[in-house]
Design an enzyme around this catalytic site. Structure first.
Site, PDB file in Angstrom:
ATOM      1  N   GLU A   9       0.832  -1.200   0.142  1.00  0.00           N
ATOM      2  CA  GLU A   9       0.089   0.091   0.169  1.00  0.00           C
ATOM      3  C   GLU A   9       0.505   1.078  -0.219  1.00  0.00           C
ATOM      4  O   GLU A   9       0.690   1.980   0.833  1.00  0.00           O
ATOM      5  CB  GLU A   9      -1.096  -0.048   0.984  1.00  0.00           C
ATOM      6  CG  GLU A   9      -2.045  -1.202   0.965  1.00  0.00           C
ATOM      7  CD  GLU A   9      -3.464  -1.194   2.314  1.00  0.00           C
ATOM      8  OE1 GLU A   9      -2.648  -0.507   2.807  1.00  0.00           O
ATOM      9  OE2 GLU A   9      -4.627  -2.008   2.109  1.00  0.00           O
TER      10      GLU A   9
ATOM     11  N   GLU B 231      -3.286  -3.659  15.146  1.00  0.00           N
ATOM     12  CA  GLU B 231      -4.339  -4.642  14.881  1.00  0.00           C
ATOM     13  C   GLU B 231      -4.379  -6.140  15.282  1.00  0.00           C
ATOM     14  O   GLU B 231      -5.115  -7.125  14.734  1.00  0.00           O
ATOM     15  CB  GLU B 231      -3.819  -4.987  13.155  1.00  0.00           C
ATOM     16  CG  GLU B 231      -3.481  -3.566  12.401  1.00  0.00           C
ATOM     17  CD  GLU B 231      -2.954  -4.485  11.698  1.00  0.00           C
ATOM     18  OE1 GLU B 231      -2.322  -5.098  11.068  1.00  0.00           O
ATOM     19  OE2 GLU B 231      -3.407  -3.720  10.096  1.00  0.00           O
ATOM     20  N   LYS B 232      -5.025  -5.833  16.740  1.00  0.00           N
ATOM     21  CA  LYS B 232      -4.818  -7.157  17.300  1.00  0.00           C
ATOM     22  C   LYS B 232      -6.324  -7.723  17.568  1.00  0.00           C
ATOM     23  O   LYS B 232      -6.982  -9.041  18.004  1.00  0.00           O
ATOM     24  CB  LYS B 232      -4.155  -7.302  18.275  1.00  0.00           C
ATOM     25  CG  LYS B 232      -4.995  -6.769  20.053  1.00  0.00           C
ATOM     26  CD  LYS B 232      -4.501  -6.607  21.583  1.00  0.00           C
ATOM     27  CE  LYS B 232      -4.091  -5.337  22.357  1.00  0.00           C
ATOM     28  NZ  LYS B 232      -3.617  -3.978  21.502  1.00  0.00           N
ATOM     29  N   PHE B 233      -7.394  -6.334  17.377  1.00  0.00           N
ATOM     30  CA  PHE B 233      -8.990  -6.611  16.993  1.00  0.00           C
ATOM     31  C   PHE B 233      -9.394  -6.935  15.800  1.00  0.00           C
ATOM     32  O   PHE B 233     -10.541  -6.434  15.411  1.00  0.00           O
ATOM     33  CB  PHE B 233      -9.536  -5.773  18.626  1.00  0.00           C
ATOM     34  CG  PHE B 233      -8.816  -6.183  20.025  1.00  0.00           C
ATOM     35  CD1 PHE B 233      -8.489  -6.911  20.350  1.00  0.00           C
ATOM     36  CD2 PHE B 233      -8.355  -4.796  20.261  1.00  0.00           C
ATOM     37  CE1 PHE B 233      -8.732  -7.381  21.769  1.00  0.00           C
ATOM     38  CE2 PHE B 233      -8.149  -5.025  21.674  1.00  0.00           C
ATOM     39  CZ  PHE B 233      -8.003  -6.384  22.652  1.00  0.00           C
ATOM     40  N   HIS B 234      -8.480  -6.673  15.257  1.00  0.00           N
ATOM     41  CA  HIS B 234      -8.803  -6.895  13.330  1.00  0.00           C
ATOM     42  C   HIS B 234      -9.568  -8.356  12.933  1.00  0.00           C
ATOM     43  O   HIS B 234      -8.312  -9.033  13.943  1.00  0.00           O
ATOM     44  CB  HIS B 234      -8.050  -6.780  12.289  1.00  0.00           C
ATOM     45  CG  HIS B 234      -8.429  -6.303  10.882  1.00  0.00           C
ATOM     46  ND1 HIS B 234      -8.379  -7.523  10.537  1.00  0.00           N
ATOM     47  CD2 HIS B 234      -8.367  -5.724  10.110  1.00  0.00           C
ATOM     48  CE1 HIS B 234      -8.839  -6.212   9.131  1.00  0.00           C
ATOM     49  NE2 HIS B 234      -9.376  -5.453   9.413  1.00  0.00           N
TER      50      HIS B 234
ATOM     51  N   GLU C  93      -6.629  -8.049  -0.538  1.00  0.00           N
ATOM     52  CA  GLU C  93      -7.106  -8.067   0.524  1.00  0.00           C
ATOM     53  C   GLU C  93      -8.271  -7.352   1.142  1.00  0.00           C
ATOM     54  O   GLU C  93      -9.357  -6.702  -0.160  1.00  0.00           O
ATOM     55  CB  GLU C  93      -6.284  -7.015   1.335  1.00  0.00           C
ATOM     56  CG  GLU C  93      -4.916  -7.340   2.191  1.00  0.00           C
ATOM     57  CD  GLU C  93      -4.038  -5.714   2.369  1.00  0.00           C
ATOM     58  OE1 GLU C  93      -5.024  -5.236   3.583  1.00  0.00           O
ATOM     59  OE2 GLU C  93      -2.917  -6.317   2.566  1.00  0.00           O
TER      60      GLU C  93
ATOM     61  N   CYS D  12       7.393  14.019   1.548  1.00  0.00           N
ATOM     62  CA  CYS D  12       8.656  13.987   2.915  1.00  0.00           C
ATOM     63  C   CYS D  12       9.265  15.145   1.502  1.00  0.00           C
ATOM     64  O   CYS D  12       9.677  15.558   0.563  1.00  0.00           O
ATOM     65  CB  CYS D  12       9.713  12.529   1.941  1.00  0.00           C
ATOM     66  SG  CYS D  12      11.057  12.979   2.881  1.00  0.00           S
TER      67      CYS D  12
ATOM     68  N   CYS E 194      14.408  14.727  -0.855  1.00  0.00           N
ATOM     69  CA  CYS E 194      13.119  14.716  -1.835  1.00  0.00           C
ATOM     70  C   CYS E 194      13.211  16.542  -2.978  1.00  0.00           C
ATOM     71  O   CYS E 194      12.553  15.577  -4.015  1.00  0.00           O
ATOM     72  CB  CYS E 194      12.126  14.628  -1.217  1.00  0.00           C
ATOM     73  SG  CYS E 194      11.652  12.876   0.009  1.00  0.00           S
TER      74      CYS E 194
ATOM     75  N   TRP F 119     -10.071  -0.765  12.113  1.00  0.00           N
ATOM     76  CA  TRP F 119      -8.702   1.100  12.372  1.00  0.00           C
ATOM     77  C   TRP F 119     -10.706   1.550  11.573  1.00  0.00           C
ATOM     78  O   TRP F 119     -10.414   2.914  11.866  1.00  0.00           O
ATOM     79  CB  TRP F 119      -8.480   1.125  11.035  1.00  0.00           C
ATOM     80  CG  TRP F 119      -8.933   0.118   9.689  1.00  0.00           C
ATOM     81  CD1 TRP F 119      -8.345  -1.323   9.613  1.00  0.00           C
ATOM     82  CD2 TRP F 119      -9.258   0.358   8.842  1.00  0.00           C
ATOM     83  NE1 TRP F 119      -8.480  -1.531   8.541  1.00  0.00           N
ATOM     84  CE2 TRP F 119      -9.238  -0.484   7.975  1.00  0.00           C
ATOM     85  CE3 TRP F 119     -10.111   1.881   7.960  1.00  0.00           C
ATOM     86  CZ2 TRP F 119      -9.585  -0.197   6.131  1.00  0.00           C
ATOM     87  CZ3 TRP F 119     -10.312   1.783   7.111  1.00  0.00           C
ATOM     88  CH2 TRP F 119     -10.601   1.268   5.709  1.00  0.00           C
TER      89      TRP F 119
HETATM   90  C1  GAL Z   1      -4.492  -3.078   4.453  1.00  0.00           C
HETATM   91  C2  GAL Z   1      -2.843  -3.378   5.208  1.00  0.00           C
HETATM   92  C3  GAL Z   1      -2.707  -4.689   5.984  1.00  0.00           C
HETATM   93  C4  GAL Z   1      -3.576  -4.620   7.048  1.00  0.00           C
HETATM   94  C5  GAL Z   1      -5.588  -3.942   6.802  1.00  0.00           C
HETATM   95  C6  GAL Z   1      -5.979  -4.091   8.092  1.00  0.00           C
HETATM   96  O1  GAL Z   1      -4.484  -1.414   4.793  1.00  0.00           O
HETATM   97  O2  GAL Z   1      -2.385  -2.914   3.753  1.00  0.00           O
HETATM   98  O3  GAL Z   1      -1.793  -4.251   6.361  1.00  0.00           O
HETATM   99  O4  GAL Z   1      -3.173  -3.060   7.865  1.00  0.00           O
HETATM  100  O5  GAL Z   1      -5.200  -2.861   5.698  1.00  0.00           O
HETATM  101  O6  GAL Z   1      -7.953  -3.179   7.280  1.00  0.00           O
END
Ligand code: GAL
Length: 672
Positions: A153, A354-357, A306, A159, A164, A314
């Protein structure tokens, strides 16, 4: 190039962070069993593994990855191997602080997080090339490897470090050659902004639109340049392994239309906000738009690298998917051209942000959970759709969505700045095609071949280059049908206003010139009449002068009876212009009529109920119900084969809430 060939069909997989589980080997053993149960045939590994692969400069540790490769391979899975540049190891930032980005105030950002490295840093580039070379040498010939997943991503976060800024000034020198031509392009006579040396240029002045736009273009180009630099060893050492990088939902500051030209396969990460509104239809349309954009970048199937198997951690609010939604949303990707359904991630992390994803395997660690069952069900459906892999859809209509136009429009100070909503308006036009089941591409004006289409919509194409204007002129004169809206063709590629009438360079083609654009406040409700109906006008309304076009719709007396919708014959084609923002009802009606009038291929189903999407791909028809209620769909006279049950289907079917049906046209004996 289709990676589906490696698995004889569609890919079903997930990000696999093997390195997070090395201290719990029994979990890793279970993974192999569960993967087979869920029909997982591909895993993306190594996405953020740098500190595990290279624990200090030049100290490599590949044993765990060797083991991961071999175990997955023996278990029957293919591997997409990521390069680790998305997140840098602490030793690298400590040793070479220049790898961290610098903010506009000159402060170096602290180490941490991810996706925040400087794309110009020589040290960072060298370190990436070193580790990527090792990965290519070590795994390039492994039979499980099917694809490179470069970084993760990428984004366009700027920067401002000295490297840069120097690169930006070089980029400007290439573009303008002299300061005089730069000053002319940026209109620096305004507010005494004239530059007399390249070193004076600092990209943090929102009052110079040309400067800000070029900085955005440079930042996007710099990211592509970085991608090319870190991909070089992969291309060199493993020329037969295709390369992708996972795009995100636009808009992240990158010109994906341009970026697409440098990858072999498009992939993207799809995270819709299902169930956050009472009606999922609008979210389904938006998601369809993003999928179709991915299919259109290279005009071929893409990968959904993904998606969330459950809820995310998030978003402000992320809802668990209701019954049916997981399969529906996965199949939507396939219906729009994806050759894969992949998840973030296989096993839910124990710690970190991200433990609760949600993941396929939750903290409970078993295969008898709701999410696992839904993923496994999706795996078995995907397996039955192998014939779809690599196939395309015949498309005659397109909506133009231009990233650079979005940046220019974002920078512009119009007379109405609230609710510019460029992307939303493009999706609104696209929505009409989605609802009618008419396939639609989402294309970039600079890169797409317009002549492939019968109908192209140019919503709010505020920044119109002379080259694009010429392409539009040629497209229409050869028989194409174009629709442009208010706020089209206002500035050229340097963000300088066209003099002598807009849409710039196209007033003769559209047969009109815009005299001024009025703003409409929220308490006003002007209307226009077209085809005997009254339609609402909102936000913006052009006062136009006709010079060849005829008015098809006219504002009512409260708005001076000016033309609201026009058409102009030009060459063998027709140029339509919609002078105002309208509500969705008009958009839906207008494009349906236009497609009928200009013979744009319509959907085989005559009636598509609201909330239902019908897509055709490779001879297979996907009917998807995004409604939270049962919905009846009539299939007409045709007889189909249900690809999941093998039953013959005709007449009227009842789709459950969030239900799908996947049909192939039934061939009679002897029929070809
Ligand atoms: C994406 C990212 C992943 C993970 C995911 C969580 O944007 O590429 O590594 O963080 O979100 O939803």
């Amino acid at each position: 190039m289709s990676v589906g060939q490696f698995v004889g069909g569609l890919l079903h997989g997930a990000d696999y962070n093997y390195e997070q589980w090395l201290d719990l080997p029994e979990q890793l053993d279970k993974d192999l069993v569960y993967m087979r149960e869920a029909e997982i045939n591909v895993l993306a590994v190594g996405v953020f593994s740098w500190s595990m692969l290279e624990s200090d400069e030049g100290i490599y540790n590949f044993e765990w990855l060797d083991q991961c490769f071999d175990r997955l391979h023996k278990n029957g899975q293919k591997i997409i191997l990521a390069t680790p540049s998305g997140s840098k190891p602490a030793w690298l930032s400590e040793k070479y602080p220049e790898v961290c980005q610098m903010a506009a105030d000159g402060i170096r950002q602290p180490h941490g997080g991810r996706h925040n490295h400087c794309r110009s840093s020589v040290k960072y580039r060298e370190a990436c090339v070193r580790i990527n070379t090792r990965l290519a040498e070590r795994y390039g010939t492994h039979p499980a490897l099917i694809l490179w997943h470069v970084s993760n991503e990428y984004n366009g976060i700027p920067c401002f470090c000295p490297q840069c800024l120097a690169a930006f000034r070089d980029w400007l020198k290439k573009r303008y050659e002299t300061l005089d031509s730069l000053n002319a392009a940026w209109y620096t006579a305004f507010w005494s902004h004239r530059f007399t040396s390249w070193e004076q240029i600092f990209p943090a002045d929102p009052s110079i639109h040309g400067l800000m736009l070029d900085w955005q273009r440079f930042t996007s180009d710099r990211t592509i340049d970085f991608f090319l630099a870190e991909s070089e060893p992969l291309r060199r050492i493993t020329p037969d392994i295709p390369v992708t990088t996972n795009f995100q939902m636009p808009d992240v500051g990158l010109d994906y239309h341009k970026f697409a030209g440098y990858v072999d396969i498009i992939s993207w990460d799809n995270y819709p906000k299902w169930h956050c509104a009472p009606d999922d239809g609008p979210e389904a349309i938006k998601t369809g738009f993003f999928h179709d954009m991915c299919r259109s970048y290279l005009g071929k199937p893409f990968l959904m690298m993904e998606s969330g198997p459950g809820a995310n951690s998030w978003q402000g609010i992320s809802k668990k998917k209701k019954k049916g939604m997981h399969l529906l949303s996965s199949i939507q990707a396939v219906a729009h051209g994806s050759d894969s359904v992949q998840y973030f991630q296989w096993r839910q992390s124990r710690g970190g942000q991200e433990k609760f994803h949600d993941a396929v395997i939750s903290h409970l660690g078993t295969d008898d959970t709701r999410i696992f069952r839904e993923v496994a069900e999706t795996g078995s459906v995907i397996k039955k759709l192998s014939a779809v892999a690599g196939t395309d859809t015949k498309v005659q209509a397109a909506v133009v969505y231009d990233f650079q136009n979005g940046w220019a429009l974002g920078n512009a100070q119009l007379q109405r700045n609230t609710g510019k909503n460029y992307q939303k308006e493009c999706i609104a036009q696209y929505g009409a095609f989605w609802k009618a089941g008419i396939p639609c591409d989402v294309i970039g004006p600079e890169y797409a071949d317009f002549e492939r289409y019968r109908l192209i919509v140019f919503p709010m194409l505020y920044m119109l280059s002379e080259k694009t204007a010429e392409k539009i002129r040629a497209f229409i004169s050869h028989g194409g049908v174009a629709v442009a809206t208010y706020l089209t063709g206002i500035v050229n590629e340097s963000d300088l206003c066209y003099i002598g009438g807009t849409p710039g360079n196209l007033t003769d083609v559209f047969g009109l010139a815009v005299e001024e654009t009025k703003t409409i406040a929220y308490y006003e409700a002007p209307e226009f009449v077209m085809n005997g109906n009254n339609w609402k006008a909102t936000h913006y309304a052009d006062r136009i002068r006709l010079c060849g076009a005829k008015a098809l719709g006219v504002f009512t007396s409260s708005f001076e009876e000016l033309p609201a919708v026009t058409a102009c014959e030009y060459g063998k084609g027709t140029a339509y212009y919609i002078c105002t923002r309208t509500r969705q009802a008009f958009i839906d009606w207008f494009y349906r009529e236009l497609c009928k009038k200009h013979s744009v291929d319509s959907c085989v189903l005559r009636e598509i109920p609201a909330g239902v999407s019908v897509r055709e791909r490779g001879g297979v028809m996907f009917i998807m119900n995004f409604n939270c209620r049962e919905t009846t769909v009539s299939l007409g006279e045709n007889v189909y084969r249900d690809m999941l049950t093998e039953e013959s289907i005709s007449g009227t079917i009842l789709l459950p809430p969030y239900g799908i049906i996947i049909l192939a046209k039934k061939r009679e004996p002897g029929e070809k």
